[in-house]
Write a protein that holds these residues in place. Structure first.
Motif, short mmCIF file in Angstrom:
data_model
loop_
_atom_site.label_atom_id
_atom_site.label_comp_id
_atom_site.label_asym_id
_atom_site.label_seq_id
_atom_site.Cartn_x
_atom_site.Cartn_y
_atom_site.Cartn_z
N ALA A 52 -31.03 -83.45 80.15
CA ALA A 52 -31.70 -82.71 81.22
C ALA A 52 -33.03 -82.10 80.59
O ALA A 52 -33.86 -82.41 81.04
CB ALA A 52 -30.70 -81.95 82.01
N VAL A 53 -32.72 -81.27 79.79
CA VAL A 53 -33.67 -80.54 79.13
C VAL A 53 -34.72 -81.34 78.41
O VAL A 53 -36.01 -81.43 78.74
CB VAL A 53 -33.44 -79.41 78.55
N GLU A 54 -34.16 -82.38 77.66
CA GLU A 54 -35.27 -83.48 77.20
C GLU A 54 -36.06 -84.03 78.23
O GLU A 54 -37.24 -84.42 78.18
CB GLU A 54 -34.26 -84.61 76.49
N LEU A 55 -35.42 -84.34 79.38
CA LEU A 55 -36.20 -85.15 80.66
C LEU A 55 -37.03 -84.25 81.20
O LEU A 55 -37.65 -84.74 82.13
CB LEU A 55 -35.00 -85.86 81.51
N GLY A 56 -36.90 -82.85 80.96
CA GLY A 56 -38.15 -81.97 81.55
C GLY A 56 -37.56 -81.01 82.63
O GLY A 56 -38.21 -80.28 83.04
N VAL A 57 -36.09 -80.86 82.69
CA VAL A 57 -35.50 -79.78 83.61
C VAL A 57 -35.79 -78.79 82.73
O VAL A 57 -35.59 -78.29 81.49
CB VAL A 57 -33.86 -80.10 83.60
N ARG A 58 -36.21 -77.75 83.58
CA ARG A 58 -36.59 -76.29 82.74
C ARG A 58 -35.75 -75.17 83.74
O ARG A 58 -36.04 -73.92 83.86
CB ARG A 58 -38.13 -75.78 82.90
N HIS A 59 -35.03 -75.56 84.82
CA HIS A 59 -34.26 -74.70 85.59
C HIS A 59 -32.84 -75.13 85.86
O HIS A 59 -32.51 -76.34 86.51
CB HIS A 59 -35.04 -74.47 86.90
N LEU A 60 -32.02 -74.34 85.49
CA LEU A 60 -30.56 -75.10 85.57
C LEU A 60 -29.69 -74.13 86.12
O LEU A 60 -29.83 -72.63 86.08
CB LEU A 60 -29.99 -75.02 83.83
N ASP A 61 -29.01 -74.14 87.17
CA ASP A 61 -27.89 -73.68 88.23
C ASP A 61 -26.67 -73.62 87.72
O ASP A 61 -26.00 -74.66 87.56
CB ASP A 61 -28.36 -73.96 89.48
N THR A 62 -26.04 -72.42 87.53
CA THR A 62 -24.77 -72.46 87.16
C THR A 62 -24.01 -71.20 87.65
O THR A 62 -24.60 -70.45 88.51
CB THR A 62 -24.72 -72.36 85.72
N ALA A 63 -22.83 -70.84 87.10
CA ALA A 63 -22.01 -69.70 87.59
C ALA A 63 -20.74 -69.57 86.75
O ALA A 63 -20.25 -70.51 86.34
CB ALA A 63 -21.65 -69.89 88.85
N ALA A 64 -20.44 -68.38 86.61
CA ALA A 64 -19.10 -68.05 85.90
C ALA A 64 -17.73 -68.65 86.48
O ALA A 64 -16.90 -69.22 85.86
CB ALA A 64 -18.91 -66.53 85.45
N PHE A 65 -18.19 -68.88 88.04
CA PHE A 65 -16.81 -69.48 88.70
C PHE A 65 -17.07 -71.10 88.73
O PHE A 65 -16.23 -71.33 89.46
CB PHE A 65 -16.91 -68.84 90.03
N TYR A 66 -17.93 -71.44 87.92
CA TYR A 66 -18.05 -73.15 87.84
C TYR A 66 -17.17 -73.54 86.55
O TYR A 66 -17.47 -74.17 85.71
CB TYR A 66 -19.29 -73.63 87.71
N PHE A 67 -15.95 -72.97 86.35
CA PHE A 67 -15.07 -73.18 85.38
C PHE A 67 -15.86 -73.05 83.97
O PHE A 67 -16.46 -71.83 83.82
CB PHE A 67 -14.54 -74.62 85.32
N SER A 68 -15.95 -73.87 83.06
CA SER A 68 -16.54 -74.03 81.92
C SER A 68 -18.16 -74.23 81.92
O SER A 68 -18.68 -74.47 80.88
CB SER A 68 -15.88 -74.80 80.78
N ALA A 69 -18.75 -74.19 83.12
CA ALA A 69 -20.25 -74.53 83.26
C ALA A 69 -21.10 -73.83 82.15
O ALA A 69 -21.97 -74.18 81.47
CB ALA A 69 -20.90 -74.41 84.58
N ASN A 70 -21.00 -72.32 82.13
CA ASN A 70 -21.69 -71.44 81.48
C ASN A 70 -21.58 -71.89 80.05
O ASN A 70 -22.60 -71.73 79.23
CB ASN A 70 -21.33 -69.93 81.78
N ASP A 71 -20.28 -72.20 79.82
CA ASP A 71 -19.91 -72.21 78.33
C ASP A 71 -20.78 -73.64 77.72
O ASP A 71 -21.18 -73.56 76.52
CB ASP A 71 -18.52 -72.42 78.34
#
Ligand SMILES: NC(=O)c1ccc[n+]([C@@H]2O[C@H](COP(=O)([O-])OP(=O)(O)OC[C@H]3O[C@@H](n4cnc5c(N)ncnc54)[C@H](OP(=O)(O)O)[C@@H]3O)[C@@H](O)[C@H]2O)c1
Length: 294
Positions: A52-71
């Motif tokens: 995602a970042v290679e393709l130009g994403v510079r904003h990622l949306d996450t949450a601690a309550f999305y299971f292991s997404a932060n990790d």
């Protein structure tokens, strides 16, 4: 020319007036696997975040309550490139099995912010939303006491920008009276335009509007007739049209489509090049917004 045809000229949004991000970001909720569904292998999830970042994403949306997404984001991207912004949310409480069981009280919010700092491995969070329960009644419940805690944590340097999620107009006004709101994250997309009034209000106020479920959320497939017609006109997929529609719909919209598939990610990122015309936008406009949402 109509602003609808101009999203290329406004491909970035200045979050909080200062943090410039491309308007096509990425939602990390799907990275650990579909909510309640099978887990995504960790290496595959890490590869999607990196791509995602290679393709130009510079904003990622996450949450601690999305299971292991932060990790997963930390493993994939830490130390984060200086132009990458990560948005997280606090509010829902989740038990060990993943069940949401309520909303954090004001005195529980600091701990939730600190959990995100720890999991993401940063000293300050770029953007933190107060994410409240779904709107089930006009106006929703007051959020001022909870938002004020986040405003204090921002003043203390733990948070750079504040947002609100799942809010009504009244709740947004309440938050804005306490501290600047840089972003709103509500449900909005080509197949659910009920929040149109708030989208336009955000554009007028210079607030980013980051719609969730822009691709229909857990809907089986994006196969609505008008969407398919526009997709055919452009030789695009309905998912690409849904993304381009939001970018064209309002200069404040920053898209955060979610996927755990590399192929879907590539397809979604290519939607930045898809420019819809007036006829497309007219066909996809579902008319008057739902006043019960305001
Ligand atoms: N604030 C809130 O209350 C709230 C609520 C929900 C979500 N969110 C945020 O919003 C983000 C987006 O939400 P979401 O991911 O649930 O919904 P979404 O962006 O509408 O995506 C829905 C589904 O579409 C599939 N998909 C994506 N691209 C595709 C493509 N090109 N072709 C076919 N299928 C495709 C994905 O599954 P595959 O993995 O199979 O591609 C995904 O499950 C989340 O990541 C999260 O950060 C916030």
């Amino acid at each position: 020319m109509s602003p609808h045809t101009h999203h290329d000229a406004a491909a970035t949004f200045a979050l909080g007036g200062t943090l410039t991000i491309p308007r096509l970001g990425f939602g990390a909720m799907q990275l650990p696997g579909r909510w309640g569904g099978p887990a995504v292998p960790r290496e595959a999830a890490v590869a999607v975040a990196r791509r995602a970042v290679e393709l130009g994403v510079r904003h990622l949306d996450t949450a601690a309550f999305y299971f292991s997404a932060n990790d997963i984001l930390r493993t994939a991207l830490h130390p984060y490139p200086s132009d990458v912004t990560i948005a997280t949310k606090v509010g829902p409480l989740r038990d060990a099995s993943g069940e949401m069981y309520g909303e954090a009280r004001p005195d529980q919010l600091r701990e939730l912010v600190e959990e995100n700092l720890r999991q993401l491995g940063v000293d300050a969070l770029d953007l933190v939303y107060l994410r409240v329960g779904r709107l089930d009644a006009v106006g929703g419940v007051p959020i001022g006491d909870r938002f004020a805690v986040l405003a204090e944590l921002r003043a203390a340097g733990l948070i750079r920008h504040l947002g609100v999620s799942n809010v009504s107009r009244a709740q947004l006004d309440e938050a804005r009276a306490i501290a600047p709101v840089a972003a709103v994250q509500n449900q909005f997309g080509v197949l659910d335009q009920r929040d149109a009034v708030l989208v336009d209000l955000c554009a007028d106020a210079g607030i980013a509007y980051m719609p969730f479920f822009a691709l229909g959320g857990s809907r089986a497939a994006l196969a609505e007739a008008n969407l398919m017609t526009v997709a055919e006109r452009h030789g695009a997929t309905t998912y690409q049209v849904a993304i381009a529609w939001g970018l064209a719909r309002s200069p404040s919209i920053v898209q955060i489509p979610g996927t755990s598939s590399l192929a879907h990610l590539e397809e979604n990122m290519a939607a930045a090049q898809l420019v819809l015309d007036e006829a497309d936008m007219t066909l996809l406009d579902t008319g008057a917004p739902d006043s019960t949402r305001q």
